[in-house]
Design a protein around this motif. Structure first.
Motif, PDB file in Angstrom:
ATOM      1  N   UNK A  90     -34.971  55.487  -1.566  1.00  0.00           N
ATOM      2  CA  UNK A  90     -35.481  54.018  -0.998  1.00  0.00           C
ATOM      3  C   UNK A  90     -34.544  52.976  -0.556  1.00  0.00           C
ATOM      4  N   UNK A  91     -33.229  53.606  -0.366  1.00  0.00           N
ATOM      5  CA  UNK A  91     -32.125  52.610  -0.279  1.00  0.00           C
ATOM      6  C   UNK A  91     -32.090  52.197   1.635  1.00  0.00           C
ATOM      7  N   UNK A  92     -32.110  51.014   1.984  1.00  0.00           N
ATOM      8  CA  UNK A  92     -31.954  50.483   3.222  1.00  0.00           C
ATOM      9  C   UNK A  92     -30.493  50.205   3.169  1.00  0.00           C
ATOM     10  N   UNK A  93     -29.619  50.842   4.030  1.00  0.00           N
ATOM     11  CA  UNK A  93     -28.420  50.638   4.238  1.00  0.00           C
ATOM     12  C   UNK A  93     -28.210  49.506   5.547  1.00  0.00           C
ATOM     13  N   UNK A  94     -27.559  48.333   5.151  1.00  0.00           N
ATOM     14  CA  UNK A  94     -27.531  47.214   6.091  1.00  0.00           C
ATOM     15  C   UNK A  94     -26.020  47.224   6.499  1.00  0.00           C
ATOM     16  N   UNK A  95     -25.790  48.020   7.812  1.00  0.00           N
ATOM     17  CA  UNK A  95     -24.489  48.104   8.285  1.00  0.00           C
ATOM     18  C   UNK A  95     -24.342  47.142   9.679  1.00  0.00           C
ATOM     19  N   UNK A  96     -23.141  46.442   9.554  1.00  0.00           N
ATOM     20  CA  UNK A  96     -23.402  45.327  10.722  1.00  0.00           C
ATOM     21  C   UNK A  96     -23.158  46.130  12.110  1.00  0.00           C
ATOM     22  N   UNK A  97     -22.321  47.053  12.109  1.00  0.00           N
ATOM     23  CA  UNK A  97     -22.239  47.886  13.178  1.00  0.00           C
ATOM     24  C   UNK A  97     -23.395  48.567  13.692  1.00  0.00           C
ATOM     25  N   UNK A  98     -24.478  48.465  13.031  1.00  0.00           N
ATOM     26  CA  UNK A  98     -25.683  48.934  13.467  1.00  0.00           C
ATOM     27  C   UNK A  98     -26.794  48.068  13.709  1.00  0.00           C
ATOM     28  N   UNK A  99     -26.358  46.609  13.846  1.00  0.00           N
ATOM     29  CA  UNK A  99     -27.343  45.844  14.083  1.00  0.00           C
ATOM     30  C   UNK A  99     -27.945  45.079  12.687  1.00  0.00           C
ATOM     31  N   UNK A 100     -27.097  45.516  11.585  1.00  0.00           N
ATOM     32  CA  UNK A 100     -27.577  44.795  10.197  1.00  0.00           C
ATOM     33  C   UNK A 100     -27.238  43.534  10.059  1.00  0.00           C
ATOM     34  N   UNK A 101     -27.251  42.508  10.817  1.00  0.00           N
ATOM     35  CA  UNK A 101     -26.677  41.055  10.591  1.00  0.00           C
ATOM     36  C   UNK A 101     -28.160  40.149  10.397  1.00  0.00           C
ATOM     37  N   UNK A 102     -28.488  39.853   9.220  1.00  0.00           N
ATOM     38  CA  UNK A 102     -29.774  39.229   8.981  1.00  0.00           C
ATOM     39  C   UNK A 102     -29.748  37.550   9.062  1.00  0.00           C
ATOM     40  N   UNK A 103     -29.226  37.145  10.109  1.00  0.00           N
ATOM     41  CA  UNK A 103     -28.653  35.997  10.216  1.00  0.00           C
ATOM     42  C   UNK A 103     -29.719  34.901  10.742  1.00  0.00           C
ATOM     43  N   UNK A 104     -30.845  34.956  10.067  1.00  0.00           N
ATOM     44  CA  UNK A 104     -32.063  34.120  10.137  1.00  0.00           C
ATOM     45  C   UNK A 104     -32.612  33.806   8.803  1.00  0.00           C
ATOM     46  N   UNK A 105     -33.102  32.779   8.330  1.00  0.00           N
ATOM     47  CA  UNK A 105     -33.694  32.349   7.111  1.00  0.00           C
ATOM     48  C   UNK A 105     -35.218  33.243   7.109  1.00  0.00           C
ATOM     49  N   UNK A 106     -35.039  34.184   6.080  1.00  0.00           N
ATOM     50  CA  UNK A 106     -36.222  34.783   5.888  1.00  0.00           C
ATOM     51  C   UNK A 106     -36.479  35.329   4.336  1.00  0.00           C
ATOM     52  N   UNK A 107     -37.699  35.616   4.010  1.00  0.00           N
ATOM     53  CA  UNK A 107     -38.003  36.293   2.847  1.00  0.00           C
ATOM     54  C   UNK A 107     -38.153  37.712   3.339  1.00  0.00           C
ATOM     55  N   UNK A 108     -38.067  38.715   2.552  1.00  0.00           N
ATOM     56  CA  UNK A 108     -37.874  40.168   2.907  1.00  0.00           C
ATOM     57  C   UNK A 108     -39.402  40.909   3.290  1.00  0.00           C
ATOM     58  N   UNK A 109     -39.352  41.200   4.427  1.00  0.00           N
ATOM     59  CA  UNK A 109     -40.607  42.061   4.673  1.00  0.00           C
ATOM     60  C   UNK A 109     -41.930  41.449   4.859  1.00  0.00           C
ATOM     61  N   UNK A 110     -42.083  40.060   4.811  1.00  0.00           N
ATOM     62  CA  UNK A 110     -43.208  39.337   4.872  1.00  0.00           C
ATOM     63  C   UNK A 110     -44.314  39.648   5.637  1.00  0.00           C
ATOM     64  N   UNK A 111     -44.046  40.451   6.650  1.00  0.00           N
ATOM     65  CA  UNK A 111     -45.140  40.897   7.589  1.00  0.00           C
ATOM     66  C   UNK A 111     -46.079  41.888   6.970  1.00  0.00           C
ATOM     67  N   UNK A 112     -45.710  42.577   5.727  1.00  0.00           N
ATOM     68  CA  UNK A 112     -46.444  43.330   4.927  1.00  0.00           C
ATOM     69  C   UNK A 112     -47.397  42.573   3.918  1.00  0.00           C
ATOM     70  N   UNK A 113     -48.510  43.116   3.544  1.00  0.00           N
ATOM     71  CA  UNK A 113     -49.285  42.194   3.013  1.00  0.00           C
ATOM     72  C   UNK A 113     -48.949  42.405   1.370  1.00  0.00           C
ATOM     73  N   UNK A 114     -48.376  43.149   0.917  1.00  0.00           N
ATOM     74  CA  UNK A 114     -47.621  43.109  -0.632  1.00  0.00           C
ATOM     75  C   UNK A 114     -46.434  43.228  -0.487  1.00  0.00           C
TER      76      UNK A 114
END
Length: 297
Positions: A90-114
């Motif tokens: 289940x691990x999501x690797x957030x690698x800055x070299x691959x675009x893993x820069x979450x530089x916006x205010x957000x709550x994780x994955x809210x586009x899903x219903x649950x």
């Protein structure tokens, strides 16, 4: 708050609040999949109270042990579009070299219903400077709204989507990152209509449910939506509602994804930053009168 934990040689567990409205540092716990029930309950209760918990010196954790610990707090789930790290469940690797820069205010994955109830993030590689993360308490944000804005927010619904203009949000992003967004993150468009004010299923608190996955406020023009979203986001990210963490390798941060937003500060230039994330299955949000979120089409 403290307890004598027999499995950790009677180490004293301490939960120390670090800012006025959000966040606590927890010491005296070695996070493992074999953590005893009593200590696990301390973590769960502290999380509901402080919304974000910080743990230093968890360098012993491997991918599999992080997943094992996560199972003590809930049911781990994979990202709906991004493949998990090879060799993990289940691990999501957030690698800055691959675009893993979450530089916006957000709550994780809210586009899903649950969307996930809890996120567990482990630092694997941190830059020499920069790369901090900031969290905001969306319960406190709601509580400090003027009564007129509370009444307005309770009536609003918002469409959350993983389909947005990535290049416009990140004009300096590398071509590879833009292509990864299009071909992986947004490979399957998912959209959900959530209430702007969600009732927390465990505490009963009211929390503002917005963030960068919001596409628009239902029933309003693009212009009106943008103004309202900006208005409520200003309350959410008010400095009094936030806490900032300077990462060290081996840190673990756990947050209540139903009661927070976060922002990964992209100020470390070309340095390399890698994080390992596990999220736990959430429940369908409902508003103050019990109306549930629904898929948007």
């Amino acid at each position: 708050m403290s307890i004598l934990n027999e499995k950790e040689n009677k180490t004293k567990v301490e939960v120390k609040q670090v800012s006025g409205r959000i966040g606590a540092v927890v010491t005296g716990i070695k996070l493992t999949g074999s953590l005893d029930e009593e200590t696990t309950k301390i973590v769960e209760n502290a999380l509901l109270k402080h919304k974000v918990l910080f743990f230093r010196n968890q360098t012993h954790l491997t991918d599999s042990e992080q997943e094992a610990f996560a199972r003590l707090l809930g049911e781990p789930i994979s990202h709906p579009t991004v493949p998990v790290k090879e060799g993990t469940k289940h691990i999501l690797e957030l690698d800055s070299d691959k675009g893993g820069r979450a530089d916006a205010w957000h709550t994780d994955v809210t586009f899903t219903i649950d969307y996930p109830k809890i996120t567990i993030l482990r630092s694997v590689k941190v830059p020499e400077f920069g790369g901090d993360t900031v969290w905001a308490n969306t319960v406190e944000a709601y509580e400090h709204l003027p009564e007129s804005l509370k009444t307005l927010a309770q009536q609003l619904w918002a469409v959350h989507s993983n389909d947005f203009d990535y290049a416009a949000r990140r004009p300096t992003a590398k071509k590879e990152a833009v292509e990864r967004y299009k071909n992986v993150f947004a490979s399957k468009v998912i959209e959900t209509e959530h209430p702007v004010v969600r009732t927390h299923p465990e505490t009963g608190e009211q929390t503002l449910l917005l963030g960068s996955f919001v596409k628009r406020i239902s029933g309003l023009s693009s212009s009106a939506s943008a103004h309202l979203i900006a208005l409520f986001q200003e309350y959410i990210t008010k400095l009094e509602n936030t806490v900032r963490w300077q990462w060290q390798e081996g840190d673990v941060v756990i947050w209540d994804n139903r009661a927070t937003q976060h922002y990964a500060i992209n100020d470390y230039e070309g340095a390399h930053r890698v994080m390992s994330r596990v999220t736990l299955k959430g429940s369908i949000p409902y508003n103050i009168v019990g109306e549930e979120s629904k898929p948007y089409s």
